[in-house]
Design a protein around this motif. Structure first.
Motif, PDB file in Angstrom:
ATOM      1  N   GLN A 207      -2.522  14.155  -8.915  1.00 13.98           N
ATOM      2  CA  GLN A 207      -2.911  14.800 -10.003  1.00 13.98           C
ATOM      3  C   GLN A 207      -2.040  15.755 -10.498  1.00 13.98           C
ATOM      4  O   GLN A 207      -1.532  16.509  -9.452  1.00 13.98           O
ATOM      5  CB  GLN A 207      -4.359  14.794 -10.038  1.00 13.98           C
ATOM      6  CG  GLN A 207      -5.423  13.544  -9.556  1.00 13.98           C
ATOM      7  CD  GLN A 207      -7.015  14.050  -9.966  1.00 13.98           C
ATOM      8  OE1 GLN A 207      -7.244  14.336 -10.717  1.00 13.98           O
ATOM      9  NE2 GLN A 207      -7.348  13.962  -8.781  1.00 13.98           N
ATOM     10  N   GLN A 208      -2.134  16.261 -11.861  1.00 10.17           N
ATOM     11  CA  GLN A 208      -1.162  17.182 -12.881  1.00 10.17           C
ATOM     12  C   GLN A 208       0.486  16.966 -12.010  1.00 10.17           C
ATOM     13  O   GLN A 208       0.450  17.869 -11.566  1.00 10.17           O
ATOM     14  CB  GLN A 208      -1.978  18.377 -11.809  1.00 10.17           C
ATOM     15  CG  GLN A 208      -3.301  18.573 -11.747  1.00 10.17           C
ATOM     16  CD  GLN A 208      -3.795  20.276 -12.542  1.00 10.17           C
ATOM     17  OE1 GLN A 208      -3.525  20.670 -11.746  1.00 10.17           O
ATOM     18  NE2 GLN A 208      -4.853  19.952 -13.324  1.00 10.17           N
ATOM     19  N   CYS A 209       0.732  15.533 -11.898  1.00 12.36           N
ATOM     20  CA  CYS A 209       1.763  15.760 -11.916  1.00 12.36           C
ATOM     21  C   CYS A 209       2.550  14.472 -13.488  1.00 12.36           C
ATOM     22  O   CYS A 209       1.864  13.444 -12.765  1.00 12.36           O
ATOM     23  CB  CYS A 209       2.055  14.825  -9.981  1.00 12.36           C
ATOM     24  SG  CYS A 209       3.463  13.531  -9.982  1.00 12.36           S
ATOM     25  N   GLU A 210       3.202  15.272 -14.049  1.00 13.80           N
ATOM     26  CA  GLU A 210       3.849  14.736 -15.012  1.00 13.80           C
ATOM     27  C   GLU A 210       5.151  13.674 -15.134  1.00 13.80           C
ATOM     28  O   GLU A 210       5.980  14.336 -14.687  1.00 13.80           O
ATOM     29  CB  GLU A 210       3.849  15.420 -16.337  1.00 13.80           C
ATOM     30  CG  GLU A 210       4.172  14.258 -17.812  1.00 13.80           C
ATOM     31  CD  GLU A 210       3.549  15.621 -19.115  1.00 13.80           C
ATOM     32  OE1 GLU A 210       3.068  16.703 -18.897  1.00 13.80           O
ATOM     33  OE2 GLU A 210       4.381  15.100 -20.226  1.00 13.80           O
ATOM     34  N   VAL A 211       5.509  12.724 -15.590  1.00 12.08           N
ATOM     35  CA  VAL A 211       6.386  11.597 -15.318  1.00 12.08           C
ATOM     36  C   VAL A 211       7.369  12.592 -16.767  1.00 12.08           C
ATOM     37  O   VAL A 211       6.919  12.951 -17.089  1.00 12.08           O
ATOM     38  CB  VAL A 211       6.153  10.420 -15.524  1.00 12.08           C
ATOM     39  CG1 VAL A 211       7.730   9.827 -15.237  1.00 12.08           C
ATOM     40  CG2 VAL A 211       5.505   9.795 -13.604  1.00 12.08           C
TER      41      VAL A 211
ATOM     42  N   ASP B 274      11.409  11.868 -12.038  1.00 11.88           N
ATOM     43  CA  ASP B 274      11.315  12.896 -12.865  1.00 11.88           C
ATOM     44  C   ASP B 274      10.312  13.008 -12.716  1.00 11.88           C
ATOM     45  O   ASP B 274       9.236  13.089 -13.435  1.00 11.88           O
ATOM     46  CB  ASP B 274      12.188  13.662 -13.528  1.00 11.88           C
ATOM     47  CG  ASP B 274      14.092  13.773 -12.665  1.00 11.88           C
ATOM     48  OD1 ASP B 274      13.745  13.271 -11.446  1.00 11.88           O
ATOM     49  OD2 ASP B 274      14.686  13.541 -13.403  1.00 11.88           O
ATOM     50  N   THR B 275       9.425  14.544 -12.156  1.00  9.25           N
ATOM     51  CA  THR B 275       8.247  14.869 -11.742  1.00  9.25           C
ATOM     52  C   THR B 275       7.896  16.341 -12.342  1.00  9.25           C
ATOM     53  O   THR B 275       8.629  17.002 -11.653  1.00  9.25           O
ATOM     54  CB  THR B 275       6.694  14.121 -11.307  1.00  9.25           C
ATOM     55  OG1 THR B 275       7.077  15.071  -9.941  1.00  9.25           O
ATOM     56  CG2 THR B 275       6.818  12.254 -11.075  1.00  9.25           C
TER      57      THR B 275
ATOM     58  N   THR C  97       0.709  -1.377  -0.329  1.00  9.15           N
ATOM     59  CA  THR C  97      -0.023   0.368  -0.202  1.00  9.15           C
ATOM     60  C   THR C  97       0.540   1.399  -0.254  1.00  9.15           C
ATOM     61  O   THR C  97       0.158   2.191  -0.144  1.00  9.15           O
ATOM     62  CB  THR C  97      -0.782   0.008   1.071  1.00  9.15           C
ATOM     63  OG1 THR C  97      -0.259  -0.221   2.496  1.00  9.15           O
ATOM     64  CG2 THR C  97      -2.305  -0.449   1.063  1.00  9.15           C
ATOM     65  N   ASN C  98       2.602   1.599  -0.043  1.00  9.27           N
ATOM     66  CA  ASN C  98       2.709   2.598  -0.265  1.00  9.27           C
ATOM     67  C   ASN C  98       3.051   2.366  -1.281  1.00  9.27           C
ATOM     68  O   ASN C  98       4.057   2.223  -1.696  1.00  9.27           O
ATOM     69  CB  ASN C  98       4.391   2.048   0.997  1.00  9.27           C
ATOM     70  CG  ASN C  98       5.110   3.166   0.902  1.00  9.27           C
ATOM     71  OD1 ASN C  98       4.437   4.604   0.295  1.00  9.27           O
ATOM     72  ND2 ASN C  98       6.980   3.113   0.556  1.00  9.27           N
ATOM     73  N   VAL C  99       1.789   2.877  -1.313  1.00  9.39           N
ATOM     74  CA  VAL C  99       1.477   3.532  -3.347  1.00  9.39           C
ATOM     75  C   VAL C  99       1.793   4.165  -4.113  1.00  9.39           C
ATOM     76  O   VAL C  99       0.678   4.906  -3.228  1.00  9.39           O
ATOM     77  CB  VAL C  99       1.192   2.130  -3.780  1.00  9.39           C
ATOM     78  CG1 VAL C  99       0.468   2.424  -6.019  1.00  9.39           C
ATOM     79  CG2 VAL C  99       1.372   1.025  -3.985  1.00  9.39           C
ATOM     80  N   ALA C 100       1.992   5.421  -4.831  1.00  5.16           N
ATOM     81  CA  ALA C 100       1.707   6.505  -5.510  1.00  5.16           C
ATOM     82  C   ALA C 100       1.560   6.222  -7.107  1.00  5.16           C
ATOM     83  O   ALA C 100       1.489   5.113  -7.681  1.00  5.16           O
ATOM     84  CB  ALA C 100       3.140   7.573  -5.122  1.00  5.16           C
ATOM     85  N   ILE C 101       0.200   6.945  -7.315  1.00  5.86           N
ATOM     86  CA  ILE C 101      -0.047   6.844  -9.019  1.00  5.86           C
ATOM     87  C   ILE C 101      -0.084   8.473  -9.247  1.00  5.86           C
ATOM     88  O   ILE C 101      -0.987   9.162  -8.856  1.00  5.86           O
ATOM     89  CB  ILE C 101      -1.568   6.518  -9.012  1.00  5.86           C
ATOM     90  CG1 ILE C 101      -2.113   4.595  -7.798  1.00  5.86           C
ATOM     91  CG2 ILE C 101      -2.396   6.647  -9.935  1.00  5.86           C
ATOM     92  CD1 ILE C 101      -2.850   4.817  -6.740  1.00  5.86           C
ATOM     93  N   LEU C 102       0.312   8.320 -10.124  1.00  9.37           N
ATOM     94  CA  LEU C 102       1.219   9.901 -11.201  1.00  9.37           C
ATOM     95  C   LEU C 102       0.158  10.116 -12.265  1.00  9.37           C
ATOM     96  O   LEU C 102       0.290   8.519 -13.306  1.00  9.37           O
ATOM     97  CB  LEU C 102       2.322   9.981 -11.379  1.00  9.37           C
ATOM     98  CG  LEU C 102       3.315   9.477  -9.548  1.00  9.37           C
ATOM     99  CD1 LEU C 102       4.869   9.903 -10.250  1.00  9.37           C
ATOM    100  CD2 LEU C 102       3.061   9.886  -8.597  1.00  9.37           C
ATOM    101  N   GLU C 103      -0.158  11.007 -12.198  1.00  8.68           N
ATOM    102  CA  GLU C 103      -1.295  10.964 -13.612  1.00  8.68           C
ATOM    103  C   GLU C 103      -1.216  12.707 -13.704  1.00  8.68           C
ATOM    104  O   GLU C 103      -0.717  13.490 -13.050  1.00  8.68           O
ATOM    105  CB  GLU C 103      -2.190  11.057 -12.856  1.00  8.68           C
ATOM    106  CG  GLU C 103      -3.451  11.759 -14.016  1.00  8.68           C
ATOM    107  CD  GLU C 103      -3.684  11.176 -15.242  1.00  8.68           C
ATOM    108  OE1 GLU C 103      -3.749  10.173 -15.080  1.00  8.68           O
ATOM    109  OE2 GLU C 103      -3.454  12.055 -16.136  1.00  8.68           O
ATOM    110  N   LYS C 104      -0.421  12.653 -15.099  1.00 11.31           N
ATOM    111  CA  LYS C 104      -0.037  13.988 -15.814  1.00 11.31           C
ATOM    112  C   LYS C 104      -1.099  15.283 -15.530  1.00 11.31           C
ATOM    113  O   LYS C 104      -1.228  16.227 -15.942  1.00 11.31           O
ATOM    114  CB  LYS C 104       0.151  14.491 -17.032  1.00 11.31           C
ATOM    115  CG  LYS C 104      -0.518  13.574 -18.420  1.00 11.31           C
ATOM    116  CD  LYS C 104       0.136  13.433 -19.165  1.00 11.31           C
ATOM    117  CE  LYS C 104       0.094  13.036 -20.004  1.00 11.31           C
ATOM    118  NZ  LYS C 104      -0.659  13.573 -21.395  1.00 11.31           N
TER     119      LYS C 104
END
Ligand SMILES: Cc1cc2nc3c(=O)[nH]c(=O)nc-3n(C[C@H](O)[C@H](O)[C@H](O)COP(=O)(O)OP(=O)(O)OC[C@H]3O[C@@H](n4cnc5c(N)ncnc54)[C@H](O)[C@@H]3O)c2cc1C
Ligand SMILES: [Zn+2]
Lengths: 414, 109
Positions: free
Chosen positions: A203-207, A221-222, A58-65
């Motif tokens: 959200q609003q975090c682009e890789v 990098d984001t 559960t130590n998980v991040a979901i990054l979404e641009k």
């Protein structure tokens, strides 16, 4: 997390709906996570959900641009079916379809799964043989489908014209347990459940780059700074090639635009999903009464989320012959998504040349139906290094010539 | 809607006049090559978000194949050129560089 229920609706009604809480948190990124998933579409969110639910990670991040569900997940025509030809496809799509049946209960979120039935029309002799073959294959796979006569087609879809001069209806492949679901709700439901398990949806975090050390991933990098991770899952559909380039490998994928459109709302006239693959068109009626229409993909690489007008014209022109009553309908909206196409029209769920980087892509024109099954398999692949659901969908199948060829069986957007 | 120009007959038309043929300047690898090269030739594609060199055919005209330089993120067309070349001619490269400084495509620019 406060659960949704009839009681909760009554409770909130009594206090003027002041007590509803946000469905998911919007935290700032931490320095490091065990797992980072790039892309908060259905497949990325489902992968995270099953990492937590089935493997306790559960130590998980979901990054979404952009915003979660704003990619193809929020742009598709929501057809859910599992009547594919090859065994590995049947396994993952049927797993997904069966998970859709209980998804609203599992997530405590109404995803409006509507098993209204999906009918694929056979309009050429070739299609008749093809669908009979699929029906036989499905029988062996334990997927319930049947090949039906034109008379049965007419019973199922009274508004259809069986005797179109160019595209007569010669029969159909009927999957009674197929149907539709609410696309946004699938993303929102998973997001709420992931957030509740303590995962961070950013959200609003682009890789913008993938960082490696000694052939192994160490982070990304984001646009919100560098974030470290032990494992990275790339689940970005049309942008898979862009992320693969950041990680330093190439993919057998091309990105093209796929479009859909909806009509003005009308009285209920069709209570199943109908696909007409010869003419590259399919249609269902939404709960609001709009006719939801999808067509074929464009024939050139495109990242613009808008497609070519002539494809819509072709789709509509062909559908009008099969459904004469829609000829007077006004169309309300049209939109496009960027879909990730593989040569064998099957997805890629795989390890990659970079250690601890995994990729889930290639769902192309038909991955909404697969979201829960894909997440289930991908989570297992990322947690344990292998999964029976995904093993035939590895990147190495191209080099080894072990295609999971669905291009003949489907041959159309769906 | 794309507007393309056939470098052979000089006809300018919208995309229904033509047919897309996918990525251009693929280097062929056949029997005797390494598995990596053969796999790359058959399956791997650049698929960039940006400058894309591609093949088109003038199906509803002279029937010939030709090349186009285009941006997949904006649909801007930089120019079309002969099919008889293995990389874009200098004037096409210049046209791309003028609009997309620093662009790249495999081993050439
Ligand atoms: C018009 C249309 C109709 C369709 N109809 C159907 C149908 O009827 N049935 C069906 O089963 N399937 C259908 N599909 C296909 C289906 O929509 C997709 O296969 C599925 O939604 C893909 O989900 P995903 O989670 O992989 O991708 P997406 O939902 O596209 O999510 C990927 C996410 O990654 C994000 N991302 C990209 N790059 C970055 C980056 N650098 N950093 C951070 N985030 C990034 C994007 O913003 C996006 O939100 C259709 C598709 C379209 C376009
Ligand atoms: Zn010409």
């Amino acid at each position: 997390m406060r659960r949704y229920s009839a009681f909760a609706v009554a409770r909130e009604a009594a206090r003027y709906h002041t007590g509803w809480e946000r469905a998911w948190r919007s935290p700032e990124p931490k320095k490091k996570y065990d797992v980072i998933i790039v892309g908060a579409g259905g497949h990325g969110l489902a992968t995270a959900f099953y990492l937590g639910k089935n493997f306790g990670i559960t130590n998980v991040a979901i990054l979404e641009k952009g915003w979660l569900g704003g990619g193809n997940t929020g742009r598709n025509t929501t057809i859910i079916r599992s009547n594919y030809l090859q065994d590995p496809s049947a396994a993952i799509y049927e797993k997904a379809r069966s998970l859709y049946e209980t998804m609203s209960q599992d997530l405590n979120y109404n995803v409006m799964f509507s098993p209204r039935g999906v009918l694929m029309l056979a309009q050429t002799e070739h299609e008749v043989r093809g669908y009979q073959r699929t029906a036989h294959a499905n029988m062996l796979q334990g997927v319930e489908t049947e090949f039906v006569s034109p008379q049965r087609v007419k019973e199922l879809v009274p508004i259809i014209s069986l005797s179109g001069p160019r595209y007569p209806v010669l029969g159909g492949l009927w999957q009674a347990r197929g149907g539709t679901g609410r696309h946004d709700a699938v993303a929102w439901g998973y997001a709420r459940a992931c957030s509740d398990m303590g995962m961070d949806i950013i959200q609003q975090c682009e890789v913008t780059a993938v960082r490696k050390e000694g052939g192994k991933v160490v982070g990304v990098d984001t646009t919100k700074g560098a974030i470290d991770c032990d494992k990275l899952g790339i689940v970005v559909a049309g942008h898979s090639g862009v992320l693969a380039e950041m990680a330093g490998f190439r993919l057998p994928i091309e990105s093209v635009a796929l479009q859909a459109l909806v009509s003005e709302p009308i009285k209920p006239c069709m209570d199943i999903v109908v696909m007409a693959n010869t003419v590259h068109g399919y249609m269902s009626q939404s709960d609001k009464g709009e006719m939801v229409i999808g067509g074929g993909a464009d024939g050139y690489n495109n990242y613009t989320q808008r497609g070519s007008f002539h494809h819509i014209e072709e789709t509509v022109r062909a559908l009008i012959e099969t459904f004469p009553m829609i000829s007077r309908l006004k169309m309300l909206r049209q939109w496009g998504g960027i879909v990730d196409m593989t040569g064998d029209r099957s997805p890629i769920l795989s390890k990659t040349p970079v250690e601890n980087v995994f990729i889930n892509c290639g769902w192309g024109t038909g991955g909404f139906k697969a979201i829960p099954g894909s997440g289930w398999g991908m989570a297992e692949l990322m947690a344990k290094g292998q999964s029976s659901l995904t093993e035939e969908f590895g990147l190495n199948r191209f080099r080894e010539g072990r295609f999971v060829d669905e291009s003949v069986a489907a041959g159309v957007a769906h | 809607m794309l507007i393309l120009e056939c470098p052979y007959c000089g006809v300018k038309g919208e995309e229904t006049e033509f047919h897309g043929g996918g990525e251009a300047h693929l280097k062929r690898f056949g029997p005797g090559s390494s598995e990596e090269d053969f796999e790359g030739y058959l399956f791997h594609r650049e698929n960039p978000k940006g400058v894309h060199l591609e093949r088109w055919r003038h199906v509803n005209g002279c029937g010939k194949w030709f090349h186009v330089a285009r941006d997949t993120a904006t649909l801007e067309v930089f120019g079309s050129y002969s099919a008889q070349v293995t990389e874009p001619p200098q004037e096409i490269k210049d046209a791309i560089s003028a609009k997309r400084p620093g662009w790249s495509w495999r081993e050439f620019a």
